[in-house]
Design an enzyme around this catalytic site. Structure first.
Site, short mmCIF file in Angstrom:
data_model
loop_
_atom_site.label_atom_id
_atom_site.label_comp_id
_atom_site.label_asym_id
_atom_site.label_seq_id
_atom_site.Cartn_x
_atom_site.Cartn_y
_atom_site.Cartn_z
N GLY A 79 0.81 -1.22 0.00
CA GLY A 79 0.00 0.00 0.00
C GLY A 79 0.84 1.26 0.00
O GLY A 79 2.04 1.24 0.28
N SER A 106 -2.34 -2.81 -5.29
CA SER A 106 -3.05 -3.00 -4.02
C SER A 106 -4.39 -2.26 -4.01
O SER A 106 -4.52 -1.18 -4.59
CB SER A 106 -2.18 -2.48 -2.88
N GLN A 128 -5.03 -6.67 -6.48
CA GLN A 128 -5.16 -7.32 -5.18
C GLN A 128 -6.38 -6.77 -4.45
O GLN A 128 -6.55 -5.56 -4.33
CB GLN A 128 -3.89 -7.08 -4.34
N TYR A 130 -8.95 -6.69 -1.03
CA TYR A 130 -9.45 -6.99 0.31
C TYR A 130 -10.97 -6.94 0.22
O TYR A 130 -11.52 -6.00 -0.38
CB TYR A 130 -9.00 -5.93 1.32
N THR A 156 -6.44 -11.39 -0.99
CA THR A 156 -5.62 -11.54 0.21
C THR A 156 -6.46 -12.19 1.30
O THR A 156 -7.52 -11.67 1.67
CB THR A 156 -5.07 -10.19 0.68
N LYS A 219 -3.84 -15.25 -1.94
CA LYS A 219 -2.57 -14.85 -1.32
C LYS A 219 -2.67 -14.99 0.19
O LYS A 219 -3.64 -14.54 0.79
CB LYS A 219 -2.26 -13.40 -1.71
N HIS A 243 2.30 -12.12 4.57
CA HIS A 243 2.09 -10.67 4.60
C HIS A 243 3.36 -9.94 5.06
O HIS A 243 3.30 -8.94 5.78
CB HIS A 243 0.91 -10.31 5.52
N ARG A 246 3.76 -9.25 8.76
CA ARG A 246 3.01 -8.13 9.34
C ARG A 246 1.72 -8.55 10.02
O ARG A 246 1.02 -7.73 10.60
CB ARG A 246 2.69 -7.10 8.24
N ILE A 277 12.69 -12.20 -0.17
CA ILE A 277 13.57 -12.25 -1.35
C ILE A 277 14.47 -11.02 -1.35
O ILE A 277 13.99 -9.89 -1.43
CB ILE A 277 12.73 -12.28 -2.65
N ARG A 298 8.86 -5.12 0.02
CA ARG A 298 9.66 -4.00 0.53
C ARG A 298 10.76 -3.55 -0.44
O ARG A 298 10.96 -2.34 -0.60
CB ARG A 298 10.25 -4.35 1.90
#
Length: 331
Positions: A79, A106, A128, A130, A156, A219, A243, A246, A277, A298
């Protein structure tokens, strides 16, 4: 400073991003043990390299549900990209298109789906999702994504509630006033994060299927039991994910969970992985253990923080070169 590996981008982002933004991107749940284990687990895996194999020609392309990408690394959904770079997700989409790989946008983007698709009209994009308590909002998002040419829907599954990320609590994290969750504007009057639907079950995959012709990728799967259920409910792909550490602290590293999931699935659907990764050799380890492709979270944000679209392309190029070299050296 020459950017030689992904940790160089991480160091840059940590130095130059506002602390509240860095803390948000870096956050893991509770003690961050799962977040850190995602990375540490790779260091325990060893190659069995083979010699004299003629590695003068190598093809590192692969296909995601039939669409070819240049190498098996895509961009995971994260996000708030404008926290890393002013152009936000538009830069992410352009970098993915330039490198001919998949970008999963996202629900919580700071650019609209329309802006993302206009920025990279010929890129491979998945959306993706929610599922929110207000199902009409989720339905509209799915139908918007399909109409805009997104080619996959990533559900997700591991966020019925938001995990406790201590630094975000301490910082009182919220988006700066000039940034918005663009795809949800006008949909809710109150804090959006609390409107996730915790009652979602496997049966909701049938509901999603009724809304769209897009392939559904789930996911957040970490066990063989859930991998079996995913196949049984007709998804086309599974992303082994926690996640980024998280959500539930104390779960397995994704690379450790991958083996169990890949064995359960036995090739019936495509299996991907995100989390931890950091090198091209990590990509090779994931492929050797059963993943078709990996997605970076990230590190993509660090690339954006460095130089926007150009910085993210550089991150992907480094991974691509390292992956090709690891393949060659492993025979």
């Amino acid at each position: 400073m020459a950017m030689v590996c992904l940790s160089d981008f991480e160091a840059y982002a940590k130095k130059y991003l506002p602390k509240i933004a860095w803390d948000f991107f870096a956050a893991g749940a509770d003690d961050c043990s799962t977040r850190d284990e995602n990375i540490l687990a790779y260091s325990r895996i060893r190659f069995r390299p083979r010699m004299l194999r003629d590695v003068s020609m190598m093809d590192i392309r692969t296909k995601l549900l039939g669409t070819e990408i240049s190498f098996p690394v895509g961009i995971a959904p994260t996000g708030f990209h404008q926290l890393a770079w002013p152009d936000g997700e538009k830069s992410t989409a352009r970098a993915a298109e330039a490198m001919n790989t998949c970008y999963i946008a996202s629900t919580y983007s700071t650019c609209t789906l329309e802006e993302i698709s206009a920025a990279a009209p010929s890129g491979l994009r998945w959306f993706q999702l929610y599922i929110h308590r207000n199902r009409a909002v989720s339905q509209q998002l799915v139908q918007r994504a399909e109409a805009l040419g997104f080619q996959g829907l990533v559900l997700t599954a591991d966020l019925p509630y938001t995990g406790k990320r201590r630094d975000d609590v301490r910082n009182g994290f919220r988006l700066p006033p000039h940034m918005k969750l663009k795809n949800l504007e006008g949909a809710f009057e109150v804090c959006k994060m609390s409107l996730l639907d915790p009652s979602v079950t496997w049966n909701d995959i049938y509901w999603l299927r009724s809304l769209t012709h897009l392939p559904i990728i789930i996911k957040g799967i970490l066990t063989k039991e859930d991998a079996e259920l995913a196949v049984r409910h007709g998804v086309q792909g599974i992303i082994v994910s926690n996640h980024g550490g998280r959500q539930l602290d104390g779960g397995p590293a994704t690379i450790d969970a991958l083996v169990e999931v890949a064995e359960a699935v036995q090739g019936r659907v495509e299996v991907y992985l995100d989390g931890g990764i950091r090198k091209g050799s990590d990509v090779l380890k994931a492929l050797a253990l059963g993943a078709k492709c990996v997605f970076i979270g990230r590190p993509a944000l660090w690339g954006l923080a460095y130089k926007g679209e150009e910085g993210l392309q550089e991150v992907l190029r480094i991974l691509q070169d390292e992956f090709r070299l690891s393949m060659a050296l492993a025979g």
